[in-house]
Design an enzyme around this catalytic site. Sequence first.
Site, mmCIF file in Angstrom:
data_model
loop_
_atom_site.group_PDB
_atom_site.id
_atom_site.type_symbol
_atom_site.label_atom_id
_atom_site.label_comp_id
_atom_site.label_asym_id
_atom_site.label_seq_id
_atom_site.Cartn_x
_atom_site.Cartn_y
_atom_site.Cartn_z
ATOM 1 C CD1 TRP A 48 3.538 -11.350 11.668
ATOM 2 C CD2 TRP A 48 5.226 -11.061 13.100
ATOM 3 N NE1 TRP A 48 3.406 -12.276 12.674
ATOM 4 C CE2 TRP A 48 4.432 -12.115 13.566
ATOM 5 C CE3 TRP A 48 6.354 -10.692 13.850
ATOM 6 C CZ2 TRP A 48 4.713 -12.820 14.739
ATOM 7 C CZ3 TRP A 48 6.653 -11.388 15.019
ATOM 8 C CH2 TRP A 48 5.834 -12.443 15.455
ATOM 9 C CG HIS A 55 5.077 -8.970 -0.555
ATOM 10 N ND1 HIS A 55 4.479 -7.740 -0.584
ATOM 11 C CD2 HIS A 55 4.239 -9.797 0.102
ATOM 12 C CE1 HIS A 55 3.318 -7.824 0.053
ATOM 13 N NE2 HIS A 55 3.149 -9.055 0.480
ATOM 14 C CD GLU A 113 2.752 -4.690 1.186
ATOM 15 O OE1 GLU A 113 3.605 -5.019 2.030
ATOM 16 O OE2 GLU A 113 1.530 -4.835 1.367
ATOM 17 N N GLY A 132 -4.395 -6.329 1.725
ATOM 18 C CA GLY A 132 -4.676 -5.285 2.704
ATOM 19 C C GLY A 132 -5.939 -4.491 2.418
ATOM 20 N N GLY A 146 -1.029 -11.253 5.846
ATOM 21 C CA GLY A 146 -0.408 -10.032 6.350
ATOM 22 C C GLY A 146 -1.114 -9.559 7.608
ATOM 23 N N GLY A 147 -2.009 -8.600 7.432
ATOM 24 C CA GLY A 147 -2.683 -7.933 8.547
ATOM 25 C C GLY A 147 -3.178 -8.860 9.655
HETATM 26 P P1 PGA Z 1 -2.970 -9.088 3.789
HETATM 27 O O1 PGA Z 1 -1.499 -9.177 3.151
HETATM 28 O O2 PGA Z 1 -3.273 -10.404 4.415
HETATM 29 O O3 PGA Z 1 -2.880 -7.977 4.796
HETATM 30 O O4 PGA Z 1 -3.902 -8.760 2.679
HETATM 31 C C1 PGA Z 1 -1.050 -10.342 2.506
HETATM 32 C C2 PGA Z 1 0.359 -10.164 2.051
HETATM 33 O O5 PGA Z 1 0.750 -9.065 1.633
HETATM 34 O O6 PGA Z 1 1.166 -11.120 2.087
#
Ligand code: PGA
Length: 254
Positions: A12, A98, A100, A176, A235-236
């Site tokens: 999330w 991750h 990020e 993303g 993610g999204g």
């Molecule tokens: P996303 O992110 O589905 O928004 O592309 C995946 C993630 O970062 O785990």
Amino acid sequence: MKKNAIYLFANWKMYLDYDESNILANALASEAKNFDKRIKMAIFPSALSFYPVAQVFRDVGIGIGAQNVYWVDKGGYTGEVSANMYKEAGCEYALVGHSERRHLFGESLEETEKKFEAVLAAGLTPVLCVGETSAEKKNGITERVVKNQLESALKKISWPKGKEIIIAYEPVWAIGTGDACDPEEAQKIQEIIKETVKKTVPKAGYVAALYGGSVDGKNIGAFLAKSAIDGVLVGGASAKLKSWLEIIKESVKK
Ligand code: PGA
């Protein structure tokens, strides 16, 4: 071939505030009895929402994980939460490395390795995320980058014999962006990942390989159709009830 287990892991990120997290968690918990028994679901809420969300999922068969941990147990580390603290609050999994964390927050290979070790020592199951940037892909060094990320996190680890390892392959350029990896390409990398993990950690049990990066209800079937892909890290599309339920529904068609 039908899979025995389908990993549906939901990151999330920082998409949902406290109220939104609790609302979505309760909505999912009330659907949980309808989920196919093969689904292994885990939700990774924000640190702020972790505890109440963990309470909601406690008895409904939905797992819970931390998005990030610190490797020291306790002390003067402003803003951090340790793997042990998460464990005490009912945590089962933790994302480590991750993209990020690696690219927005500059987390090094050494820090990722320390986190991986701390997660394991705390009795949590690490979900190690690896993946190349678009520049690395263009330079044709995806395999080298992924192997290096795997080996640097795993090489010093004393892995409990037979314990499953979970690796998420998440190309940085696919996260993303709406530009998901070609499933055939993801399959190839997952095969390399499985092979590398088995070589680096011979004691490991099953190596579960998840794909992450712009997964949605439309493309999940193509990923799960691949033999080397055991599930997804989303993610999204996991942070909204409608798109997550669509992913759950589509995941069991394979
Ligand atoms: P996303 O992110 O589905 O928004 O592309 C995946 C993630 O970062 O785990």
